[in-house]
Design a protein around this motif. Structure first.
Motif, PDB file in Angstrom:
ATOM      1  N   LEU A 182      38.809  44.929  35.761  1.00 54.00           N
ATOM      2  CA  LEU A 182      37.940  43.941  35.144  1.00 54.00           C
ATOM      3  C   LEU A 182      36.486  44.396  35.096  1.00 54.00           C
ATOM      4  O   LEU A 182      36.018  45.081  35.994  1.00 54.00           O
ATOM      5  CB  LEU A 182      37.968  42.632  35.955  1.00 54.00           C
ATOM      6  CG  LEU A 182      39.254  41.846  36.024  1.00 54.00           C
ATOM      7  CD1 LEU A 182      39.102  40.731  37.048  1.00 54.00           C
ATOM      8  CD2 LEU A 182      39.583  41.271  34.673  1.00 54.00           C
ATOM      9  N   THR A 183      35.776  43.918  34.081  1.00 54.99           N
ATOM     10  CA  THR A 183      34.323  44.041  34.095  1.00 54.99           C
ATOM     11  C   THR A 183      33.762  42.855  34.877  1.00 54.99           C
ATOM     12  O   THR A 183      34.443  41.846  35.091  1.00 54.99           O
ATOM     13  CB  THR A 183      33.745  44.011  32.674  1.00 54.99           C
ATOM     14  OG1 THR A 183      33.996  42.729  32.088  1.00 54.99           O
ATOM     15  CG2 THR A 183      34.354  45.109  31.817  1.00 54.99           C
ATOM     16  N   GLU A 184      32.518  42.977  35.309  1.00 53.43           N
ATOM     17  CA  GLU A 184      31.876  41.867  36.009  1.00 53.43           C
ATOM     18  C   GLU A 184      31.775  40.640  35.103  1.00 53.43           C
ATOM     19  O   GLU A 184      31.911  39.501  35.577  1.00 53.43           O
ATOM     20  CB  GLU A 184      30.491  42.290  36.489  1.00 53.43           C
ATOM     21  CG  GLU A 184      30.552  43.328  37.610  1.00 53.43           C
ATOM     22  CD  GLU A 184      29.226  43.982  37.907  1.00 53.43           C
ATOM     23  OE1 GLU A 184      28.309  43.887  37.058  1.00 53.43           O
ATOM     24  OE2 GLU A 184      29.091  44.589  38.986  1.00 53.43           O
ATOM     25  N   GLU A 185      31.563  40.867  33.821  1.00 47.53           N
ATOM     26  CA  GLU A 185      31.465  39.756  32.876  1.00 47.53           C
ATOM     27  C   GLU A 185      32.796  39.014  32.769  1.00 47.53           C
ATOM     28  O   GLU A 185      32.833  37.779  32.784  1.00 47.53           O
ATOM     29  CB  GLU A 185      31.037  40.264  31.494  1.00 47.53           C
ATOM     30  CG  GLU A 185      29.606  40.767  31.425  1.00 47.53           C
ATOM     31  CD  GLU A 185      29.440  42.173  32.018  1.00 47.53           C
ATOM     32  OE1 GLU A 185      30.459  42.833  32.311  1.00 47.53           O
ATOM     33  OE2 GLU A 185      28.284  42.593  32.197  1.00 47.53           O
ATOM     34  N   GLU A 186      33.897  39.765  32.675  1.00 45.81           N
ATOM     35  CA  GLU A 186      35.214  39.125  32.580  1.00 45.81           C
ATOM     36  C   GLU A 186      35.538  38.340  33.841  1.00 45.81           C
ATOM     37  O   GLU A 186      36.052  37.209  33.786  1.00 45.81           O
ATOM     38  CB  GLU A 186      36.291  40.182  32.332  1.00 45.81           C
ATOM     39  CG  GLU A 186      36.237  40.813  30.956  1.00 45.81           C
ATOM     40  CD  GLU A 186      37.127  42.039  30.838  1.00 45.81           C
ATOM     41  OE1 GLU A 186      37.555  42.347  29.706  1.00 45.81           O
ATOM     42  OE2 GLU A 186      37.391  42.705  31.872  1.00 45.81           O
ATOM     43  N   SER A 187      35.240  38.934  34.983  1.00 42.38           N
ATOM     44  CA  SER A 187      35.514  38.272  36.254  1.00 42.38           C
ATOM     45  C   SER A 187      34.732  36.974  36.392  1.00 42.38           C
ATOM     46  O   SER A 187      35.303  35.924  36.736  1.00 42.38           O
ATOM     47  CB  SER A 187      35.180  39.205  37.416  1.00 42.38           C
ATOM     48  OG  SER A 187      35.247  38.529  38.654  1.00 42.38           O
ATOM     49  N   THR A 188      33.439  37.031  36.131  1.00 42.23           N
ATOM     50  CA  THR A 188      32.619  35.839  36.344  1.00 42.23           C
ATOM     51  C   THR A 188      32.879  34.759  35.301  1.00 42.23           C
ATOM     52  O   THR A 188      32.797  33.562  35.614  1.00 42.23           O
ATOM     53  CB  THR A 188      31.127  36.205  36.372  1.00 42.23           C
ATOM     54  OG1 THR A 188      30.774  36.958  35.199  1.00 42.23           O
ATOM     55  CG2 THR A 188      30.805  37.031  37.609  1.00 42.23           C
TER      56      THR A 188
ATOM     57  N   TRP B  90      40.457  34.735  40.057  1.00 42.83           N
ATOM     58  CA  TRP B  90      39.571  34.479  38.921  1.00 42.83           C
ATOM     59  C   TRP B  90      40.294  33.862  37.725  1.00 42.83           C
ATOM     60  O   TRP B  90      39.655  33.342  36.803  1.00 42.83           O
ATOM     61  CB  TRP B  90      38.900  35.780  38.488  1.00 42.83           C
ATOM     62  CG  TRP B  90      39.866  36.792  37.925  1.00 42.83           C
ATOM     63  CD1 TRP B  90      40.726  37.562  38.620  1.00 42.83           C
ATOM     64  CD2 TRP B  90      40.061  37.083  36.551  1.00 42.83           C
ATOM     65  NE1 TRP B  90      41.471  38.342  37.774  1.00 42.83           N
ATOM     66  CE2 TRP B  90      41.077  38.068  36.489  1.00 42.83           C
ATOM     67  CE3 TRP B  90      39.492  36.643  35.369  1.00 42.83           C
ATOM     68  CZ2 TRP B  90      41.533  38.598  35.286  1.00 42.83           C
ATOM     69  CZ3 TRP B  90      39.942  37.183  34.163  1.00 42.83           C
ATOM     70  CH2 TRP B  90      40.950  38.145  34.144  1.00 42.83           C
ATOM     71  N   GLU B  91      41.632  33.867  37.751  1.00 41.57           N
ATOM     72  CA  GLU B  91      42.415  33.215  36.701  1.00 41.57           C
ATOM     73  C   GLU B  91      42.989  31.866  37.153  1.00 41.57           C
ATOM     74  O   GLU B  91      43.695  31.227  36.413  1.00 41.57           O
ATOM     75  CB  GLU B  91      43.551  34.129  36.252  1.00 41.57           C
ATOM     76  CG  GLU B  91      43.065  35.392  35.560  1.00 41.57           C
ATOM     77  CD  GLU B  91      44.217  36.285  35.122  1.00 41.57           C
ATOM     78  OE1 GLU B  91      44.341  36.535  33.906  1.00 41.57           O
ATOM     79  OE2 GLU B  91      45.002  36.727  35.989  1.00 41.57           O
ATOM     80  N   GLY B  92      42.685  31.489  38.399  1.00 40.64           N
ATOM     81  CA  GLY B  92      43.178  30.220  38.906  1.00 40.64           C
ATOM     82  C   GLY B  92      44.529  30.294  39.587  1.00 40.64           C
ATOM     83  O   GLY B  92      45.069  29.259  39.995  1.00 40.64           O
ATOM     84  N   CYS B  93      45.089  31.497  39.725  1.00 38.79           N
ATOM     85  CA  CYS B  93      46.388  31.657  40.376  1.00 38.79           C
ATOM     86  C   CYS B  93      46.205  31.689  41.889  1.00 38.79           C
ATOM     87  O   CYS B  93      45.251  32.300  42.390  1.00 38.79           O
ATOM     88  CB  CYS B  93      47.065  32.951  39.917  1.00 38.79           C
ATOM     89  SG  CYS B  93      47.351  33.031  38.142  1.00 38.79           S
ATOM     90  N   LYS B  94      47.121  31.085  42.631  1.00 39.25           N
ATOM     91  CA  LYS B  94      47.019  31.078  44.077  1.00 39.25           C
ATOM     92  C   LYS B  94      47.248  32.479  44.650  1.00 39.25           C
ATOM     93  O   LYS B  94      48.122  33.196  44.197  1.00 39.25           O
ATOM     94  CB  LYS B  94      48.006  30.082  44.675  1.00 39.25           C
ATOM     95  CG  LYS B  94      47.578  28.632  44.486  1.00 39.25           C
ATOM     96  CD  LYS B  94      48.350  27.685  45.386  1.00 39.25           C
ATOM     97  CE  LYS B  94      47.789  26.276  45.249  1.00 39.25           C
ATOM     98  NZ  LYS B  94      48.498  25.309  46.129  1.00 39.25           N
TER      99      LYS B  94
END
Length: 256
Positions: free
Chosen positions: A222-228, A249-253
């Motif tokens: 990931l890029t920092e932009e995608e992660s944040t 970062w995608e909401g997965c547990k």
């Protein structure tokens, strides 16, 4: 990713002079309805490393840059008082504990001093910062008309890592980082403890794995932009059922 449901009056991000912290600050500033106050903190508030943050500050009147050493109670309390002067009776809506030490150290060579330094920043730091800002978070929760728990009401978000997951042990073959892993596992426990107490004040508590982010060596996903962007989207979706959980970062547990 839509983030229109995230509506925070104020947010503070620790360790935001570069990397994920700086990009999180940008994401909050660029929300469709940006916070009235965005507090970006850094260990130092001058020098070349502050160039990007100071440029942002010149463009956004709602951005306040504060000095904050998460290992120093005096520095933490001073920052909390400065935030109070800005937010006044509205309190602080969202605290993002992002500051961290990520230095390498394998099992055979890591020293006690190196381990202690990582705990001081990665585990004890978020605890001390959360303690100092708790009165402002309580105020935000009490004044909010929202029911239940959410990041738009009042929340503590601890930026953790799947490297601290005992089950996942992310990237062990590439880098042991023993002190970092242990400190993040401890941060996960801190988050769970906070969630059991702070929920009674109306404050949501979660820890978030930001993904394997590119930081110069670029095998990462990931890029920092995608992660944040992902993190801010997830923050908008969190509710009472997510209190005390570990998500990515995608909401997965993420497994503990």
């Amino acid at each position: 990713m839509a983030t229109t449901s995230l509506n925070v009056h104020s947010v503070l991000v620790t360790g935001s002079n570069r990397g994920l912290g700086l990009n999180l600050v940008k994401r909050f500033l660029y929300l469709p309805t940006p916070p009235q106050w965005v507090f970006a903190t850094s260990l130092k508030t001058d020098g070349a490393k502050l160039k990007d943050l100071n440029e942002l500050k010149s463009q956004h009147q709602n951005l306040v840059v504060l000095q904050l050493d998460v290992t120093n109670p005096e520095s933490i309390n001073k920052a909390a008082e400065q935030v109070r002067e800005h937010v006044r009776e509205s309190g602080l809506t969202l605290l993002v504990n992002n500051a961290a030490l990520r230095r390498k150290g394998d099992l055979e060579t890591v020293t006690a001093e190196q381990m202690a330094a990582k705990y001081a920043v990665n585990t004890i730091g978020p605890h001390q910062v959360s303690q100092a800002f708790l009165p402002l978070l309580k105020t935000a929760a009490q004044r909010s008309p929202l029911q239940g728990l959410s990041c738009s009401k009042a929340a503590v978000v601890n930026i953790s890592s799947a490297g601290g997951s005992i089950e996942v042990m992310l990237l062990w073959e590439k880098s042991q980082r023993v002190g970092y892993r242990c400190s993040k596992a401890a941060l996960n426990m801190l988050t769970k403890c906070q969630s059991l107490v702070y929920k009674d004040y109306g404050i949501l508590c979660v820890c978030i794995h930001p993904g394997w982010v590119k930081t110069g060596t670029s095998e990462a996903d990931l890029t920092e932009e995608e992660s944040t962007q992902g993190i801010v989207h997830v923050l908008a979706t969190l509710s009472e059922k997510d209190n005390g959980t570990f998500v990515d970062w995608e909401g997965c547990k993420v497994p503990w």
